[in-house]
Design an enzyme around this catalytic site. Structure first.
Site, PDB file in Angstrom:
ATOM      1  CB  ILE A   1       6.649  -3.994   0.843  1.00 35.71           C
ATOM      2  CG1 ILE A   1       6.227  -2.739   0.062  1.00 35.71           C
ATOM      3  CG2 ILE A   1       5.668  -5.137   0.660  1.00 35.71           C
ATOM      4  CD1 ILE A   1       4.970  -2.075   0.578  1.00 35.71           C
ATOM      5  CB  THR A   2       6.400  -6.299   6.380  1.00 38.55           C
ATOM      6  OG1 THR A   2       6.668  -5.072   7.051  1.00 38.55           O
ATOM      7  CG2 THR A   2       6.828  -7.469   7.258  1.00 38.55           C
TER       8      THR A   2
ATOM      9  CD  GLU B   1      -2.646  -3.216   9.218  1.00 34.03           C
ATOM     10  OE1 GLU B   1      -1.561  -2.626   9.059  1.00 34.03           O
ATOM     11  OE2 GLU B   1      -3.605  -3.104   8.422  1.00 34.03           O
TER      12      GLU B   1
ATOM     13  CG  MET C   1      -1.960  -1.087   1.221  1.00 31.28           C
ATOM     14  SD  MET C   1      -3.094  -0.969   2.635  1.00 31.28           S
ATOM     15  CE  MET C   1      -2.064  -1.663   3.936  1.00 31.28           C
TER      16      MET C   1
END
Length: 383
Positions: A158-159, A246, A126
């Site tokens: 971005i993990t 989340e 995202m």
């Protein structure tokens, strides 16, 4: 205080997770930190043990459990073992709910078995270099070209990107109407083997060293039309549906980390001698750890209440924001105090408290900053 949120099935699952972390991860975790990511085979092992697919329906190779508490067990055990393994949480707590809710039957048959057994690791993209928390400002674009989308743009922070096989990418598929920047965004499921897809550098962070966090670039990436998740143009709406989980996930992790810091420090001060007596014998040590233990107990009560509410489908976005705000701020305070009691050794990375201190800082940022959480809570009380 006795916790009542978990039943025997959860505790059996906990024993399995605790064992695999102690046996397969803790001894080699420093090597993973140096490498900047966990090895790919580790996720296959978790898949084989049923850790990744516990909430996936049995028809797709999962455990068929509805309760989020199984995910909470994994998060708690990661923190208890002092492991920063965010890609697991992204895979099970963040990405999977989108696939379960918005994927059609064909997509579920195509993806969920691999998601369950670790053959298909996932990430979600995202955040962009210039947008941060402003998701309505996303500039990545996807335009139609026959039976494909042509995707262009860049993402950052971005993990799990290094090991990912599928990435849920939020991109603008149509121009928004005046006054509604949230419209026109869609979610595309991108296979990382696609030409034009590039995983950039694995960002060097002050903490979470074994948690790969990378930049992504999309240069005319062709994404099949059948990889559109849900309906076109409704991504912003979709992204909102999982925010409570989340944020609860982050809170569970933060709370368990604070508890682990207290346990670790109690052991340390009992063994450490200063001025001829154990550090635990000083009133200041007792008072500081008493304060920390009390705060941790309060945070645990809040988390457990939220876990019950979430399983009942009653955890609101505002309440999840409260839990994340309280527990991440709690984590930072408690870990800081525990590091102080370690003295100079607390600043040395070979001591776990130092790594826990560095790891704690980001929890007040990702998943929505503390300031964003305060804004959500303020709005919920009419301000």
């Amino acid at each position: 205080m006795r916790r009542t949120v978990f039943d025997d099935d959860h505790e059996v699952f906990r024993a399995t997770v605790r064992d695999v972390f102690a046996r397969e991860v803790v001894p080699v975790f420093p090597e993973w930190e140096k490498a900047g990511a966990a090895p790919r085979d580790f996720y296959r092992l978790l898949g084989k043990l049923g850790v990744l697919g516990v909430r996936i329906p049995e028809e797709y190779g999962g455990g068929g459990q509805d309760s989020y508490k199984f995910n909470a067990v994994v998060n708690e055990e990661m923190s208890r073992a002092k492991l920063g393994l965010g890609p697991i949480r992204v895979h099970t707590d963040i990405v999977l709910p989108y696939l379960l809710k918005y994927a059609d039957d064909e997509q579920k048959r195509r993806w969920l078995p691999g998601v369950a057994d670790g053959r298909l690791m996932t990430a979600i993209a995202m955040t962009e270099p210039g947008t941060g928390s402003d998701l309505a400002g996303i500039t990545a674009t996807a335009v139609r070209d026959g039976d494909h989308w042509i995707l262009n743009g860049a993402k950052t922070f971005i993990t799990g990107a290094v090991n990912a096989d599928l990435v849920l990418v939020v991109a603008r598929t149509s121009a928004p109407p005046p006054g509604n920047r949230r419209a026109g965004l869609s979610i595309l499921v991108v296979e990382t083997s696609s030409p034009g897809f590039t995983v950039g550098r694995n960002l060097e962070k002050i903490g979470l060293k074994a948690q790969d966090t990378a930049e992504l670039a999309f240069d005319d990436v062709r994404v099949p039309m059948e990889n559109l998740l849900g309906e076109e143009g409704r991504a912003f709406e979709y992204l909102g549906h999982n925010l409570a989980q989340e944020r609860l996930s982050i809170a569970v992790n933060a709370q368990a980390a604070a508890a682990a810091a207290v346990e670790l420090t109690v052991e340390y001060v009992a063994e450490r001698n200063v001025f001829g007596k154990p550090l635990s014998g000083f009133q200041n040590t007792k008072f500081v750890l008493a304060e920390c233990a009390t705060e941790v107990e309060a945070g645990q009560a809040l988390v457990d209440r939220a876990l019950e509410a979430h399983d009942a489908g009653e955890l609101s976005g505002a309440d999840a924001a409260k839990v994340k705000l309280f527990c991440t701020e709690l984590q930072s305070r408690v870990v800081d105090k525990c590091l102080q009691l370690h003295g100079g050794y607390g600043y040395v990375l070979e001591y776990p408290i130092a790594r826990m201190y560095a790891d704690a800082r980001v929890t007040r940022i990702y998943g929505g900053t503390s300031e964003v959480m305060k804004s959500i809570v303020a709005k919920s009380i009419g301000l």
